[in-house]
Design a protein around this motif. Structure first.
Motif, PDB file in Angstrom:
ATOM      1  N   LEU A   5       4.379  -1.654   6.225  1.00 50.46           N
ATOM      2  CA  LEU A   5       5.007  -0.457   6.777  1.00 50.46           C
ATOM      3  C   LEU A   5       6.519  -0.629   6.852  1.00 50.46           C
ATOM      4  N   ASP A   6       6.976  -1.792   7.290  1.00 52.12           N
ATOM      5  CA  ASP A   6       8.412  -2.059   7.330  1.00 52.12           C
ATOM      6  C   ASP A   6       9.014  -1.988   5.926  1.00 52.12           C
ATOM      7  N   ALA A   7       8.273  -2.528   4.934  1.00 57.37           N
ATOM      8  CA  ALA A   7       8.758  -2.471   3.551  1.00 57.37           C
ATOM      9  C   ALA A   7       8.830  -1.030   3.057  1.00 57.37           C
ATOM     10  N   GLN A   8       7.848  -0.215   3.460  1.00 61.74           N
ATOM     11  CA  GLN A   8       7.861   1.190   3.059  1.00 61.74           C
ATOM     12  C   GLN A   8       9.066   1.912   3.642  1.00 61.74           C
ATOM     13  N   LYS A   9       9.406   1.585   4.883  1.00 60.37           N
ATOM     14  CA  LYS A   9      10.577   2.208   5.502  1.00 60.37           C
ATOM     15  C   LYS A   9      11.854   1.866   4.742  1.00 60.37           C
ATOM     16  N   ARG A  10      11.851   0.677   4.096  1.00 62.00           N
ATOM     17  CA  ARG A  10      13.020   0.292   3.303  1.00 62.00           C
ATOM     18  C   ARG A  10      12.926   0.771   1.854  1.00 62.00           C
ATOM     19  N   GLY A  11      11.807   1.426   1.525  1.00 60.79           N
ATOM     20  CA  GLY A  11      11.603   1.873   0.156  1.00 60.79           C
ATOM     21  C   GLY A  11      11.259   0.747  -0.796  1.00 60.79           C
ATOM     22  N   GLU A  12      10.646  -0.337  -0.270  1.00 63.25           N
ATOM     23  CA  GLU A  12      10.406  -1.531  -1.084  1.00 63.25           C
ATOM     24  C   GLU A  12       8.930  -1.926  -1.162  1.00 63.25           C
ATOM     25  N   MET A  13       8.007  -1.049  -0.758  1.00 59.67           N
ATOM     26  CA  MET A  13       6.615  -1.465  -0.688  1.00 59.67           C
ATOM     27  C   MET A  13       5.987  -1.588  -2.071  1.00 59.67           C
ATOM     28  N   ARG A  14       5.289  -2.701  -2.279  1.00 65.10           N
ATOM     29  CA  ARG A  14       4.497  -2.909  -3.477  1.00 65.10           C
ATOM     30  C   ARG A  14       3.266  -3.706  -3.081  1.00 65.10           C
ATOM     31  N   ARG A  15       2.115  -3.277  -3.581  1.00 70.54           N
ATOM     32  CA  ARG A  15       0.853  -3.893  -3.185  1.00 70.54           C
ATOM     33  C   ARG A  15       0.419  -4.911  -4.233  1.00 70.54           C
ATOM     34  N   GLY A  16       0.292  -6.155  -3.817  1.00 70.97           N
ATOM     35  CA  GLY A  16      -0.149  -7.214  -4.708  1.00 70.97           C
ATOM     36  C   GLY A  16      -1.471  -7.805  -4.261  1.00 70.97           C
ATOM     37  N   ARG A  17      -1.697  -9.049  -4.635  1.00 71.82           N
ATOM     38  CA  ARG A  17      -2.966  -9.701  -4.352  1.00 71.82           C
ATOM     39  C   ARG A  17      -3.267  -9.766  -2.858  1.00 71.82           C
ATOM     40  N   GLU A  18      -2.226  -9.790  -2.033  1.00 67.62           N
ATOM     41  CA  GLU A  18      -2.448  -9.968  -0.597  1.00 67.62           C
ATOM     42  C   GLU A  18      -3.275  -8.842   0.002  1.00 67.62           C
ATOM     43  N   VAL A  19      -3.343  -7.655  -0.637  1.00 65.50           N
ATOM     44  CA  VAL A  19      -4.144  -6.559  -0.090  1.00 65.50           C
ATOM     45  C   VAL A  19      -5.563  -6.549  -0.634  1.00 65.50           C
ATOM     46  N   HIS A  20      -5.858  -7.384  -1.624  1.00 63.29           N
ATOM     47  CA  HIS A  20      -7.167  -7.336  -2.282  1.00 63.29           C
ATOM     48  C   HIS A  20      -8.282  -7.931  -1.446  1.00 63.29           C
ATOM     49  N   GLN A  21      -7.944  -8.766  -0.464  1.00 62.10           N
ATOM     50  CA  GLN A  21      -8.881  -9.388   0.462  1.00 62.10           C
ATOM     51  C   GLN A  21      -9.823 -10.397  -0.212  1.00 62.10           C
ATOM     52  N   LEU A  22      -9.463 -10.840  -1.399  1.00 62.43           N
ATOM     53  CA  LEU A  22     -10.265 -11.849  -2.093  1.00 62.43           C
ATOM     54  C   LEU A  22     -10.045 -13.251  -1.533  1.00 62.43           C
ATOM     55  N   ASP A  23      -8.947 -13.448  -0.841  1.00 57.24           N
ATOM     56  CA  ASP A  23      -8.630 -14.782  -0.320  1.00 57.24           C
ATOM     57  C   ASP A  23      -9.075 -14.969   1.121  1.00 57.24           C
ATOM     58  N   ILE A  24      -9.731 -13.966   1.692  1.00 56.25           N
ATOM     59  CA  ILE A  24     -10.279 -14.114   3.043  1.00 56.25           C
ATOM     60  C   ILE A  24     -11.386 -15.156   3.016  1.00 56.25           C
ATOM     61  N   GLY A  25     -11.377 -16.037   4.000  1.00 52.59           N
ATOM     62  CA  GLY A  25     -12.404 -17.067   4.077  1.00 52.59           C
ATOM     63  C   GLY A  25     -12.627 -17.512   5.503  1.00 52.59           C
ATOM     64  N   TYR A  26     -13.633 -18.350   5.679  1.00 54.47           N
ATOM     65  CA  TYR A  26     -14.034 -18.806   7.005  1.00 54.47           C
ATOM     66  C   TYR A  26     -14.145 -20.329   7.036  1.00 54.47           C
TER      67      TYR A  26
END
Length: 503
Positions: free
Chosen positions: A352-373
């Motif tokens: 959200l902060d990046a969007q306010k700066r006009g810099e938002m880009r969605r990469g692997r961090e949003v894919h949720q493939l690296d979530i683990g336990y």
């Protein structure tokens, strides 16, 4: 009222979280009621992004192909300049699929279509949502929960073994439990609306005044429909005209264009952006899932996905305990899922902060493939191994050939409510088959032939090594064949005790 249980589980709230939990219980034969206080399904597009990890879950529960057919991929982004020209961008970092990670592109599908497909899947199991039923109060003891429910025929009391609050950010269940919901308002108010409009093409996601939190407006064609979704920040205070005329005026004022006409509104919401996380996910026999436990700003498309994965984690554990596993198995739900929500809240806020700066880009961090336990009590490193895959990691996919020559994938073996044990070589002596566990041998003399080496590349299994896969697609334990006796202790903890053969 009698002492009979009306159902093993009562789920309050039939959004994506409640529906996922219902499907998980239904395919395990667990009795439940799924109630929703609204008299008809949610009509909006709100959670329209389906991340790769959720796509894997949708494959497992049998709806991915229908979701893909009903939706589509995100279009390119047209970022308009003050002179009316635009720069075309791809807001989503596209990566080619790999054998271990077959899904890499977020899907776009309006939430109301996703939930419709989930309700249809539930009906395939002979179950359905009960609309127009509202939880009024509940009390619990060590044996169960007594809940009072108001419906078309008045108010009734029912008994259930477990109660699940899947009832959204203003959760009645969370409030009744007096669970704190700390966090913060993020200093942004926004409108989201599903509309019919003309003047903009359907082959792009149109963004105007990016980074200007007073004039920004996004207009995105909604895959699978003839509608567009409007998203825009609005003043923190005061009324805002949410009619078709009002939204049309907002677009005209912010873009300087008079050719974009809003003709009708099918759903609209004005909301304050918040980031909040419940202090607890469980009190006795009552649990919180989804937005009842955490709420996020919409940046990054994390909310619905995190909610689905909450329910996917809890579902198999509830079923196992109801089938005889120790109750402490349910404690792992909060231990595993609350840290994930905390991390997602941070990610969404940063985006959200990046969007306010006009810099938002969605990469692997949003894919949720690296979530683990990996820190979970359910993650058992029973014996040391050389490979990098650890208990608690997401279990990778891999194509292979069956012994009969047919091509297949590991995800096909994992699909369903069972556990899966992969053994490099012959099955360990003393490890017997049992309900809920499927054992597969990898190797030239096994039922799995690693024809292309993808299992070896993903799992790095040496001869004699074994990997146990949980029903939710995470590695439960790793061990060597000569430590199979220790595995029995782990299997007892999760309700997979062996059955003695009759002589």
């Amino acid at each position: 009222m009698t002492n009979d249980f009306a159902a093993d589980v009562l789920i309050c709230g039939a959004g994506a979280a409640g529906l996922t939990l219902g499907i998980e219980l239904a395919r395990r034969g667990i009795s439940f009621r799924l109630i929703e206080k609204m008299i008809q399904p949610f009509p909006g597009s709100r959670g329209k992004g389906i991340q790769p990890r959720t796509q894997e879950i949708f494959e497992d529960i049998g709806i991915l192909d229908k979701v893909v057919a009903a939706g589509g991929i995100y279009p390119p982004l047209h970022e308009y300049q003050d002179d009316g020209t635009y720069v075309e961008k791809n807001p989503i970092e596209n990566v080619d699929p790999a054998p271990a990670e077959p899904y890499h592109i977020p899907l776009m599908i309006p939430q109301f279509l996703t939930e419709r497909i989930m309700r249809e899947r539930l009906r395939e199991f002979g179950r359905q949502v009960e609309f127009g039923f509202q939880l009024c109060s509940f009390e619990q003891n060590q044996d169960g929960v007594v809940a009072r429910i108001a419906g078309p025929d008045g108010e009734k009391a029912i008994r259930t073994r477990y109660l699940i609050g899947a009832d959204g950010g203003r959760s009645f269940v969370r409030g009744a439990l007096d669970i704190n919901f700390p966090g913060k308002t993020l200093g942004a108010r926004a409108v989201v609306a599903d509309v019919a409009l003309t003047g903009l093409s359907r082959d792009a996601w149109h963004q105007f005044n990016q980074g200007d939190m007073e004039r920004m407006v996004h207009v995105c064609p909604l895959a699978g429909t003839d509608l567009f979704q409007i998203q825009a920040p609005i003043p923190l205070e005061g009324e805002f005209d949410l009619s078709a005329d009002g939204l049309g005026r907002m677009i005209s004022e912010r873009t300087g264009r008079d050719d974009v006409q809003v003709h009708s509104v099918t759903w609209v919401s004005a909301y304050m952006m918040n980031a909040r996380l419940a202090d607890r996910y469980r009190v006795g026999r009552v649990f919180l899932v989804g937005d009842a436990a955490h709420i996020h700003p919409p940046t990054g498309g994390q909310g619905l996905n995190t909610s689905v994965q909450d329910a996917y984690n809890l579902g198999w554990k509830l079923a196992a305990v109801l089938d005889g596993a120790p109750d402490r198995l349910l404690d792992s739900y909060e231990d595993e899922r609350r840290p994930v929500a905390e991390a997602v809240l941070g990610l969404s806020s940063r985006l959200l902060d990046a969007q306010k700066r006009g810099e938002m880009r969605r990469g692997r961090e949003v894919h949720q493939l690296d979530i683990g336990y990996t820190g979970s009590l359910l993650s058992g490193e029973i014996s040391a191994r050389s490979g990098s895959l650890r208990a608690g990691d997401r279990a990778p996919d891999a194509p292979f050939k069956g012994a009969a020559g047919q091509p297949a994938r590991l995800f096909q073996l994992f699909q369903g409510p069972h556990w899966t044990l992969l053994v490099h070589g012959p099955r360990p002596e003393g490890l017997t088959p049992r309900p809920g566990l499927r054992i597969h041998s990898v190797g030239p003399r096994g039922d799995i032939v690693d024809q292309w080496g993808h299992i070896r590349g993903a799992y790095e299994m040496e001869p004699g090594e074994c990997v146990l896969i949980r029903p939710d697609g995470y590695v439960g334990a790793t061990f060597c064949a000569n430590h199979a006796a220790k595995l029995e202790i782990y299997l007892d903890r999760v309700g997979l005790s062996s059955i003695e053969e009759a002589v």
